[in-house]
Design an enzyme around this catalytic site. Structure first.
Site, PDB file in Angstrom:
ATOM      1  N   THR A 227      60.554 -25.992  84.894  1.00  0.00           N
ATOM      2  CA  THR A 227      59.850 -27.232  84.601  1.00  0.00           C
ATOM      3  C   THR A 227      59.135 -27.770  85.834  1.00  0.00           C
ATOM      4  O   THR A 227      59.542 -27.511  86.976  1.00  0.00           O
ATOM      5  CB  THR A 227      60.858 -28.307  84.121  1.00  0.00           C
ATOM      6  OG1 THR A 227      60.208 -29.578  84.029  1.00  0.00           O
ATOM      7  CG2 THR A 227      62.019 -28.442  85.100  1.00  0.00           C
TER       8      THR A 227
ATOM      9  N   TYR B 197      68.016 -33.495  85.758  1.00  0.00           N
ATOM     10  CA  TYR B 197      67.375 -32.424  84.994  1.00  0.00           C
ATOM     11  C   TYR B 197      66.599 -31.493  85.921  1.00  0.00           C
ATOM     12  O   TYR B 197      66.782 -30.266  85.906  1.00  0.00           O
ATOM     13  CB  TYR B 197      66.453 -33.013  83.932  1.00  0.00           C
ATOM     14  CG  TYR B 197      65.534 -31.988  83.307  1.00  0.00           C
ATOM     15  CD1 TYR B 197      66.057 -30.863  82.665  1.00  0.00           C
ATOM     16  CD2 TYR B 197      64.147 -32.141  83.358  1.00  0.00           C
ATOM     17  CE1 TYR B 197      65.211 -29.921  82.100  1.00  0.00           C
ATOM     18  CE2 TYR B 197      63.307 -31.206  82.788  1.00  0.00           C
ATOM     19  CZ  TYR B 197      63.839 -30.088  82.165  1.00  0.00           C
ATOM     20  OH  TYR B 197      63.005 -29.157  81.613  1.00  0.00           O
TER      21      TYR B 197
END
Length: 320
Positions: A117, A141
């Site tokens: 990501t 995250y």
């Protein structure tokens, strides 16, 4: 026909990947615990309901299918939740992935495609963001993804793992057949939320901040169509098949679109209007995030098909 394990293949991107693999002549084997995925989204290949951390059951799956490669989408990805429940994210995104890698080692499977990501970069120091940009994630995250990226490098050096890392910016769109859709619950992505407002399923759209240092004051993001993402993964498999060394790639279309632009384009495509309420900024939202995907284009020969945001929006509007 080669078997390819798709961990998280019942999710939004994973289900599109499963379809593309099948069309390309592979047999996709979806492995998903269905915590966020949908069984009815798996339209091709085989399905095994299993958590990637279940090493015993995963071992049986590897023995049965003898996969040529593994594509890993099975991560939790809500930034806010990662802050309030970091244990959930470290346990699944890091520990679960390490368990999967160890299962691969035990069964002599050495090709791995990892879904990472743009969150690993944190607040950008320059734009567009290339692979050499400093990686300083600002939430759990992003940290779990970066930690896994680092583990892949160590596994490659120690055990000969061959991998490709793909860092997504903003996945968007639907397969134009209408068979597969974005079905997050709760929905957090901007485009489907705006489309819901256009359909009258949502009372309004919240615009979080209109005073950023951008042309119209709203955040700018790089939207990439889900099928373009999957095409890159397919190219990654071929890259590893041809002996490619471990590599990382940023995936975006190279164009930034603001929140207001998305709202205006949805109004144009749908022919409807809806209320927009301006609220305060959300903590941690960078003003602009745009990818430099030139490495993927050069090394993999990858070329996104959907570069116009209006075309991406149309694939959603006409299939909902």
């Amino acid at each position: 026909m080669q078997n390819i394990i798709v961990a998280g293949g019942a999710g939004y991107i994973g289900s599109h990947m499963v379809k593309m693999l099948s069309s390309a002549g592979f047999n996709p084997v979806t492995v998903d615990n269905l915590s966020t995925g949908h069984r009815d989204s798996v339209l091709y290949g085989d399905f095994e309901e299993c958590d990637i951390a279940d090493s015993v059951r995963m071992g049986r799956i590897f023995e049965e299918y003898n996969p040529a490669a593994v594509i890993h989408f099975a991560a939790f990805s809500l930034v806010g939740e990662s802050v309030s429940k970091p244990d959930k994210y470290y346990r699944n995104n890091v520990s679960g992935t390490l368990s999967l890698l160890d299962t691969m080692r035990r069964h002599a499977c050495d090709r791995f495609i990892f879904s990472s990501t743009a969150a690993v970069f944190g607040n950008p120091e320059y734009l567009p963001i290339d692979e050499l940009h400093p990686k300083t994630p600002v939430n759990p995250y992003g940290r779990t993804k970066l930690m896994t990226e680092q583990a892949l490098g160590d596994y490659a050096e120690a055990y000969g793992l061959r991998y490709v890392i793909f860092r997504y910016f903003n996945a968007a769109g639907h397969d134009e057949s209408g068979d597969l859709k974005e079905r997050h619950s709760p929905e957090t992505h901007l485009l489907p939320l705006v489309v819901q407002a256009a359909k009258g399923e949502r009372s309004h759209i919240a615009l979080y901040g209109d005073d950023y240092d951008t042309p119209d004051g709203t955040c700018v993001r790089d939207y990439i169509h889900v099928n373009d993402l999957c095409a890159a993964h397919l190219a990654g498999i071929k890259y590893l098949e041809n002996g490619g060394e471990p590599a990382d790639f940023n995936l975006g279309n190279g164009n930034g679109f603001s929140v207001k632009e998305i709202i205006d384009k949805v109004r144009l495509v749908s022919g409807t209007d809806f209320e927009v309420k301006t609220e305060g900024r959300r903590a941690g939202d960078p003003a602009s995030l745009v990818a430099d995907s030139s490495k993927a284009r050069h090394v993999l020969g990858w070329q996104p098909e959907y570069t116009d945001i209006e075309d991406i929006i149309k694939t959603v509007w006409k299939t909902v």
